[in-house]
Motif scaffolding. Structure first.
Motif, mmCIF file in Angstrom:
data_model
loop_
_atom_site.group_PDB
_atom_site.id
_atom_site.type_symbol
_atom_site.label_atom_id
_atom_site.label_comp_id
_atom_site.label_asym_id
_atom_site.label_seq_id
_atom_site.Cartn_x
_atom_site.Cartn_y
_atom_site.Cartn_z
ATOM 1 N N ARG A 10 33.314 -18.168 7.511
ATOM 2 C CA ARG A 10 32.072 -17.745 8.166
ATOM 3 C C ARG A 10 32.204 -16.339 8.737
ATOM 4 O O ARG A 10 31.340 -15.481 8.533
ATOM 5 C CB ARG A 10 31.721 -18.747 9.266
ATOM 6 N N ASP A 11 33.299 -16.087 9.458
ATOM 7 C CA ASP A 11 33.469 -14.784 10.106
ATOM 8 C C ASP A 11 33.570 -13.658 9.075
ATOM 9 O O ASP A 11 32.974 -12.588 9.256
ATOM 10 C CB ASP A 11 34.716 -14.787 10.993
ATOM 11 N N ALA A 18 30.546 -24.135 10.433
ATOM 12 C CA ALA A 18 30.406 -22.860 11.122
ATOM 13 C C ALA A 18 29.200 -22.119 10.548
ATOM 14 O O ALA A 18 29.065 -22.010 9.331
ATOM 15 C CB ALA A 18 31.673 -22.018 10.969
ATOM 16 N N HIS A 26 35.742 -21.499 10.088
ATOM 17 C CA HIS A 26 35.531 -20.337 10.962
ATOM 18 C C HIS A 26 35.899 -19.038 10.246
ATOM 19 O O HIS A 26 35.177 -18.034 10.359
ATOM 20 C CB HIS A 26 36.366 -20.479 12.236
ATOM 21 N N ARG A 78 23.996 -15.327 17.543
ATOM 22 C CA ARG A 78 22.782 -15.033 16.762
ATOM 23 C C ARG A 78 22.264 -16.297 16.069
ATOM 24 O O ARG A 78 21.060 -16.533 16.005
ATOM 25 C CB ARG A 78 23.063 -13.949 15.732
ATOM 26 N N ASP A 117 30.355 -24.826 15.027
ATOM 27 C CA ASP A 117 30.420 -23.555 15.743
ATOM 28 C C ASP A 117 29.327 -22.636 15.224
ATOM 29 O O ASP A 117 29.285 -22.317 14.035
ATOM 30 C CB ASP A 117 31.786 -22.905 15.553
ATOM 31 N N THR A 119 27.505 -18.865 15.859
ATOM 32 C CA THR A 119 27.548 -17.598 16.565
ATOM 33 C C THR A 119 26.318 -17.506 17.461
ATOM 34 O O THR A 119 25.357 -18.266 17.315
ATOM 35 C CB THR A 119 27.567 -16.418 15.591
ATOM 36 N N GLY A 159 26.644 -18.539 10.880
ATOM 37 C CA GLY A 159 26.581 -17.178 11.380
ATOM 38 C C GLY A 159 25.390 -16.427 10.807
ATOM 39 O O GLY A 159 24.853 -16.794 9.758
ATOM 40 N N THR A 208 30.042 -13.219 7.350
ATOM 41 C CA THR A 208 29.062 -12.665 8.284
ATOM 42 C C THR A 208 29.313 -11.183 8.521
ATOM 43 O O THR A 208 28.386 -10.362 8.501
ATOM 44 C CB THR A 208 29.110 -13.430 9.617
ATOM 45 N N THR A 209 30.570 -10.832 8.740
ATOM 46 C CA THR A 209 30.916 -9.424 8.968
ATOM 47 C C THR A 209 30.624 -8.581 7.729
ATOM 48 O O THR A 209 30.064 -7.485 7.819
ATOM 49 C CB THR A 209 32.402 -9.290 9.353
#
Length: 285
Positions: free
Chosen positions: A86-87, A50, A83, A25, A21, A23, A52, A90-91
């Motif tokens: 990664r999320d 994942a 996921h 970007r 997966d 993102t 990002g 990244t955030t």
């Protein structure tokens, strides 16, 4: 290093696209890639990756998880864990990477804790998986891992650097003084001693930082690859061979996708005994 059978070149399977997966970007970047393959011996792919990129485009996040096949729910566990980590990373990178070592450790511990909690609260049955996450910039690489998913830095010139330490029985034996050869011959050598998910007692990752001084490649990979090339120098040679035959763009930049696909093909040509997943970032000075 195991020599592959070049008569049977295997490309990543179409079904494996659900195991990676990126993102929007990350998908738009030309310096990152990931690939996954079920292998030739398994009925399911229990790996997941994942990727990002933060809002500034400065921080690259690569995550790979490998489900523990002896647990039910391993496939979904790896997907959720990769996921979630990664999320979160990244955030969080929208505020930048902490410069203080203690704060960096706390950041990665939170990411791995959130991944663990997401698995425990979001899957039924609750599986287990290894997890490795890397946050990369031009100036700094920060890597965290639990289990035996590995991360490497391959400079264009110089020796490769392994940026992770396995949580495995073999590593525990080496920590007690056995040679790598002796430890890896032992019964249960490749059994992991820590993981994320079901019955995990400790989900604080090992963390390593490195400051790259030149162009090179960052690789995060499951044991489906490194079991065939456990020596870092041999893996570096494989990388060099794949880079030399990969496509280049109009600016002379090597295709990370070609390199990632080549790593998958190599593992399958060596027998494809396991799922194989890789995530790559190319750093150009």
């Amino acid at each position: 290093m195991n020599e592959p059978d070049q008569s049977n070149v295997v490309k990543p399977d179409t079904a494996a696209t659900s195991r990676v997966d990126l993102t929007a970007r990350a998908a738009a970047r030309g310096d990152v890639a990931c690939a996954s393959h079920i292998g030739l011996r398994h009925e399911t792919n229990q790996d997941a990756a994942a990727l990002g990129i933060d809002g500034s485009g400065h921080y690259i996040v690569l995550v790979v998880a490998d489900g523990v096949s002896s647990t039910e729910g391993a496939e979904e566990c790896a997907r959720i864990a990769s996921h979630t980590a990664r999320d979160y990373l990244t955030t969080t990178m929208d505020q930048g990477m902490p410069t203080n070592d203690d704060d960096t450790v706390t950041l990665f511990e939170r990411a791995f804790r959130k991944a663990h909690e997401a698995v425990v609260n979001g899957s039924d049955p609750i599986g287990a998986c290894t997890l490795a996450a890397a946050v990369a910039t031009q100036d700094r690489l920060v890597v965290g891992n639990i289990g035996d998913t590995r991360t490497y830095w391959f400079p264009d010139n110089g020796d490769p650097i392994r940026l992770s330490i396995d949580d495995s029985m073999a590593q525990a034996q080496m920590d007690m003084g056995l040679s790598r050869e002796e430890a890896e011959r032992g019964i249960g050598a490749h059994a992991i001693t820590r993981w994320v998910g079901a019955s995990a007692a400790d989900v604080a990752p090992r963390i390593m930082t490195y400051q790259p001084q030149q162009s090179g490649w960052l690789l995060v990979c499951s044991d489906g690859l490194w079991n065939h090339v456990p020596d870092s120098d041999d893996l570096a040679q494989l990388m060099a061979d794949l880079i030399s035959t990969a496509r280049t763009d109009d600016h002379g930049h090597t295709s990370p996708t070609d390199v990632a696909d080549g790593l998958i093909a190599y593992a399958n040509n060596c027998g494809g005994h396991d799922n194989t997943t890789v995530a790559l970032w190319r750093r150009d000075s």
